[in-house]
Scaffold this motif. Structure first.
Motif, PDB file in Angstrom:
ATOM      1  N   ARG A  68       0.809  -1.222   0.000  1.00  0.00           N
ATOM      2  CA  ARG A  68       0.000   0.000   0.000  1.00  0.00           C
ATOM      3  C   ARG A  68       0.845   1.276   0.000  1.00  0.00           C
ATOM      4  NH1 ARG A  68      -5.069  -1.694   2.171  1.00  0.00           N
ATOM      5  NH2 ARG A  68      -5.430  -3.750   1.246  1.00  0.00           N
ATOM      6  N   ARG A  97      -9.586  -0.236   3.502  1.00  0.00           N
ATOM      7  CA  ARG A  97     -10.088  -0.493   2.155  1.00  0.00           C
ATOM      8  C   ARG A  97     -11.527  -0.993   2.198  1.00  0.00           C
ATOM      9  NH1 ARG A  97      -6.278  -3.239  -2.302  1.00  0.00           N
ATOM     10  NH2 ARG A  97      -5.482  -1.101  -2.230  1.00  0.00           N
ATOM     11  N   PRO A 122     -12.719   5.858   5.139  1.00  0.00           N
ATOM     12  CA  PRO A 122     -11.403   5.548   5.720  1.00  0.00           C
ATOM     13  C   PRO A 122     -10.931   6.561   6.760  1.00  0.00           C
ATOM     14  CG  PRO A 122     -11.385   5.196   3.354  1.00  0.00           C
ATOM     15  CD  PRO A 122     -12.687   5.865   3.675  1.00  0.00           C
ATOM     16  N   ASP A 132      -6.619   4.699   1.352  1.00  0.00           N
ATOM     17  CA  ASP A 132      -7.361   3.554   1.888  1.00  0.00           C
ATOM     18  C   ASP A 132      -6.607   2.839   3.007  1.00  0.00           C
ATOM     19  OD1 ASP A 132      -5.339   2.327   0.519  1.00  0.00           O
ATOM     20  OD2 ASP A 132      -6.623   1.195  -0.855  1.00  0.00           O
ATOM     21  N   THR A 133      -5.404   3.319   3.311  1.00  0.00           N
ATOM     22  CA  THR A 133      -4.590   2.724   4.381  1.00  0.00           C
ATOM     23  C   THR A 133      -3.862   3.832   5.132  1.00  0.00           C
ATOM     24  OG1 THR A 133      -4.222   0.774   2.990  1.00  0.00           O
ATOM     25  CG2 THR A 133      -2.826   1.009   4.935  1.00  0.00           C
TER      26      THR A 133
END
Length: 721
Positions: A62, A428, A433, A463-464
Motif C-alpha cells: 500500500r 479499504r 477511511p 485507503d490505508t
C-alpha cells in the motif's frame, strides 16, 4: 562402521601428504570462492504467520517505495541544567544541526525539526530530531555512518548534550582481546592435558582449518541463500568448539593405543575406528540439534541452524581424515618427552584421577546422585520466573552514545518513546477511511498504558493509514506486551463498526511476536531434538536406559543454567561482579540456542565417556569395572574438553555488550554443569545403580536395530581370527 573407519584412518595415515594437500586445496578454493562472490544484499528478517509480518507486507503493497526496515536515527538534544532547549542559543544550535544532518548523506530522506514536528519534551529540556534513510543500515557506507556521528560531535557546544541512537549508528567493535584470552587458556589446557606442544597444537590446527573452510563457504553462499552475518558467527563458534573436541578425542585415543605398544599406523586405525565412531555419532547429535531450529518457523534461524550443521559435518570429516594424517607427520613428538623415554610397550596407568573419582562414586552412588540432583534443582528454581524479551539500545553499555540517547529520551518523554508501536489501519473495506482512522485514534487514546497517539498518515490511495502509538512503559516490559495484545483485541470491535481492520507492527511489535514465536517453539524443539537424539543414542549404545539417562541429565543441566541466567541477568545477583549494567528479560533466543549448542557438546561428552564403558563391557568387564575403565581413559579428556569450552565461552563475559555477556555466561555455566555435575557425577552414579540393566535392550528392538559396532568388536574379532 568401526571397520570402515579403521580402514579410513590407516589410509589417511599412509597418504598423509596427499590428504593434507587436499584439505589445504579445499581451503584455498573456498577462499577464492568467498573473494569472488558478490557482496550479499541486505538480508530481510521475516516471521511468516505473525501479525507484525502481515502488517509489514501490507505496508510494502500500500506504500510502494517505502521499506519499514530502512535505517533510522534519532538525534537527542538536552539543555544544560537550569536551561531550556527553546532558548535562542540552543534553538539555533539545534536548527543548524538539523540542516547539517539533511546534507550529511544522499541517503538521508528526511530530518524532522524538533520545533516544527513537536518532538520537544513537556519541560522543554529535551528534544529529538528523527532521521530517515532510503536504505537499510547494512547497506549504508561506513562514511555515511561516520558522518552522522561527526555531525553529532560538532553539535556538542555551549553545554548542549547531544547523543544519537538508531540502526544507522555504527556499533563500536571491541578490542579487549577477551576472545584471544579464551583461546590462550584453551591452548594452555591442551598443553597440560597432553604434555606436548605438538599434541596440543594439532586440535587447534585442524579446528581452525575446518571452521575456516566452513565460514568461507558460508560467505560465498551468503548472497544466493540470503545468509546474515550471525550465520557465520554461529558457525565459527560451534565449528571451533566441536572441532577441538573431536580432534582431542582421537588424539587421546591414539596416544593410548601407542602406550599399549601398537605401531603408529595401527594405533591411528584403531583410534579412528573407536574414538572416530564416537565422533561420528556425537556429530550427528549436534546436527540434529541445529537442524531442529527449523521447527521454530523463522527463516533466519533455519538458515543459521543448517549452515552451522554443515560446519559441524565438516568438523567430523576433518577429524576422521586430517587428524590421522597429521598424527603421521608428527611422529613420536605427539607424546611428551618423558613418555618418549619410556619403553614402547607401557600399559596405561591403572590409577588415574578419573579412575579414582569413578571408584569414589561407585562406593556411594545414592548419596552422590541425590546431592547432584538436589543441587541442580536448587539452581533451576529461578528459571520458574524466566521472562523473555528482545534486547534494545537500553541494554547497551552505559558509555555508548546509543544508550545515552535511550536514557535521555526516557527521561524527557517517558520510557515508551523508545518502543513506539506502528498500527496499520487497513480501511479499504470501510465506507469512510478517514472516519475509521479517527475512530481508532480515539479508542487507542483511551486505553490504559497509552502515553500518546500520533496523527494518521494515509497512502496515496487514501485507503490505508499508519498511526504511531506510544506506550507508557518501556519496550520489552510485560505491560507493553499487554498493550500490544489489547490493541489487537480492540481491532475486532473497530472492524465491526467501521469495516476497517488494524495490524500492530513496528520494531516493538515485531519483537513481541518474535518472543511469542520462540516461546511457542521451545517445547516442540526440545521434543524433536531430544527425541531424535534418544533414537540415535539407542542405536549407538544398544540400550534404552542409557539414552534416557542422557536426555534427563541434559534437561537438569539446561534448567539449572537457565536458573543461573535469571538470577544474574534478571534478578541482579552478582550483577556488579560480572559487570551487568541493567537487569531485565532474558534474550528470547537464549533458551533455544542454549539447547542447541549445549546439547551438542553434552552429547559429545556422553558419547565419548560412555562408549569407552560400553567397549569395556562388551570386552567382558563387569559393569562396575567398565565404569572405572571409561573414566580412567576418558575422564581426563572430557575434563579438558569441558574446561576449554568453559574458558572460550566464559571469556565473552568480559564483553561490555549485554547480549554477548549473557551468551557467554549462559553457555559457560551450562557446559560446566553438564560436564562435571551430569556426565562426570550423575552418569556413573546411575550406571552403578542400574548395573547390567543399564545395557538392556528389548529382544524385539535388538533384532530391528542395526549393529553400528561403535566399540569395534567385529573388527577385533576378525583380527583375532
Amino acid at each position: 562402521m568401526a571397520s570402515f573407519l579403521y580402514r579410513l584412518g590407516r589410509f589417511s595415515f599412509r597418504h598423509r601428504f596427499a590428504v593434507a594437500l587436499v584439505w589445504v586445496a579445499l581451503l584455498a578454493v573456498a577462499s577464492v570462492a568467498k573473494s569472488a562472490a558478490e557482496p550479499p544484499a541486505p538480508s530481510s528478517f521475516s516471521m511468516p504467520g505473525t501479525e507484525a509480518q502481515r502488517a509489514v507486507d501490507l505496508l510494502k503493497k500500500r506504500f510502494p517505495g517505502t521499506d519499514a526496515e530502512n535505517a533510522t536515527a534519532r538525534v537527542v538534544f538536552q539543555a544544560p541544567a537550569g536551561h531550556k532547549v527553546t532558548e535562542r542559543a540552543y534553538r539555533a544550535r539545534i536548527t543548524r544541526t538539523v540542516v547539517a544532518l539533511r546534507h550529511s548523506s544522499p541517503h538521508v530522506v528526511s530530518v524532522a525539526d524538533p520545533f516544527a514536528a513537536g518532538t520537544v519534551s513537556g519541560d522543554r529540556t529535551v528534544a529529538y530530531a528523527p532521521v530517515a534513510y532510503d536504505a537499510r543500515a547494512v547497506a549504508l557506507s561506513p562514511r555515511t555512518k561516520e558522518t552522522l556521528v561527526h555531525t553529532v560531535d560538532e553539535a556538542r557546544t555551549g553545554g548542549l548534550t547531544v547523543e544519537v541512537g538508531g540502526s544507522a549508528v555504527p556499533v563500536a567493535q571491541e578490542g579487549s582481546g577477551v576472545e584471544v584470552l579464551g583461546m590462550a587458556v584453551a591452548a594452555a589446557l591442551l598443553v597440560i592435558t597432553f604434555g606436548s606442544l605438538v599434541a596440543a597444537g594439532l586440535p587447534l590446527i585442524t579446528a581452525v582449518l575446518g571452521v575456516g573452510i566452513g565460514v568461507m563457504v558460508i560467505g560465498a553462499l551468503a548472497g544466493p541463500l540470503d545468509l546474515g552475518d550471525t550465520t557465520s558467527t554461529l558457525a565459527l563458534m560451534l565449528g571451533l568448539a566441536v572441532g577441538i573436541d573431536y580432534a582431542l578425542f582421537i588424539v587421546t585415543r591414539y596416544r593410548a593405543e601407542l602406550a599399549e605398544g601398537r605401531d603408529r599406523e595401527e594405533a591411528a586405525g584403531r583410534a579412528t575406528a573407536t574414538a572416530g565412531s564416537a565422533v561420528v555419532f556425537a556429530g550427528l547429535t549436534v546436527v540434529i540439534a541445529l537442524a531442529g531450529l527449523s521447527v521454530v518457523g523463522i527463516p533466519v534461524l533455519t538458515k543459521m541452524g543448517l549452515a552451522a550443521a554443515g560446519t559441524v559435518v565438516l568438523a567430523v570429516v576433518v577429524a576422521l581424515t586430517l587428524v590421522p594424517a597429521l598424527l603421521a607427520m608428527a611422529g613420536r613428538r605427539i607424546v611428551g618427552r618423558r613418555a618418549r623415554k619410556k619403553p614402547a610397550h607401557t600399559a596405561s596407568p591403572k590409577h588415574t584421577a578419573g579412575g579414582r573419582w569413578a571408584r569414589f562414586v561407585l562406593r556411594r552412588p545414592v548419596a552422590v546422585m541425590v546431592v547432584a540432583v538436589v543441587g541442580l534443582g536448587a539452581l533451576a528454581l529461578p528459571a520458574a520466573s524466566l521472562e523473555l524479551g528482545v534486547p534494545d539500545e537500553g541494554a547497551m553499555a552505559a558509555g555508548t552514545t546509543q544508550r545515552k540517547a535511550y536514557d535521555l529520551l526516557s527521561q524527557g518523554f517517558g520510557p515508551g518513546i523508545n518502543g513506539p508501536l506502528t498500527v496499520v489501519v487497513d480501511a479499504r473495506g470501510s465506507a469512510d477511511p478517514k472516519d475509521a482512522a479517527r475512530e481508532f485514534r480515539a479508542r487507542a487514546g483511551h486505553l490504559d498504558g497509552v502515553a500518546a497517539v500520533g496523527p494518521a498518515a494515509f497512502n496515496k490511495a487514501h485507503d490505508t493509514a499508519v498511526v504511531t502509538v506510544v506506550p507508557g512503559t518501556k519496550p520489552g516490559s510485560a505491560a507493553t506486551e499487554d498493550l500490544v495484545r489489547t490493541l489487537r483485541d480492540s481491532g475486532a470491535d473497530l472492524r465491526r463498526t467501521t469495516g476497517a481492520r488494524t495490524l500492530v507492527t513496528g520494531l516493538t511489535g515485531m519483537k513481541v511476536d518474535f518472543s511469542h514465536k520462540i516461546n511457542g517453539a521451545l517445547l516442540p524443539y526440545l521434543g524433536v531434538t531430544v527425541g531424535l537424539a534418544f533414537l540415535l543414542l539407542t542405536l549407538v549404545f544398544r540400550s534404552v536406559l542409557v539414552p534416557l539417562k542422557a536426555a534427563v541429565g541434559f534437561l537438569l543441566s539446561i534448567g539449572a543454567s537457565l536458573g543461573a541466567l535469571v538470577a544474574v541477568f534478571q534478578w541482579g545477583w552478582l550483577a556488579d561482579l560480572l559487570g551487568v549494567g541493567q537487569t531485565g528479560p532474558i534474550m528470547s533466543t537464549m533458551p533455544i540456542f542454549m539447547v542447541g549448542i549445549v546439547f551438542g557438546l553434552a552429547m559429545d561428552y556422553e558419547v565419548f565417556l560412555v562408549t569407552r564403558m560400553r567397549e569395556a563391557y562388551s570386552a567382558g568387564q563387569a559393569p562396575r569395572e567398565a565404569i572405572v575403565t571409561g573414566f580412567r581413559h576418558g575422564g581426563r579428556v572430557v575434563t579438558a574438553a569441558a574446561l576449554i569450552m568453559t574458558a572460550v565461552f566464559g571469556s565473552f563475559v568480559a564483553s561490555s555488550d549485554q547480549s554477548v555477556k549473557m551468551i557467554g555466561f549462559g553457555l559457560a555455566v551450562a557446559v560446566l554443569l553438564d560436564a562435571f555435575v551430569v556426565r562426570m557425577t550423575i552418569v556413573p552414579a546411575v550406571l552403578t545403580l542400574l548395573g547390567r540393566a543399564a545395557w538392556w535392550l528389548p529382544e524385539r528392538l535388538s533384532r530391528v536395530l542395526p549393529d553400528t559396532d561403535v566399540e569395534g568388536t567385529a573388527r577385533r574379532g576378525a583380527a583375532a581370527g
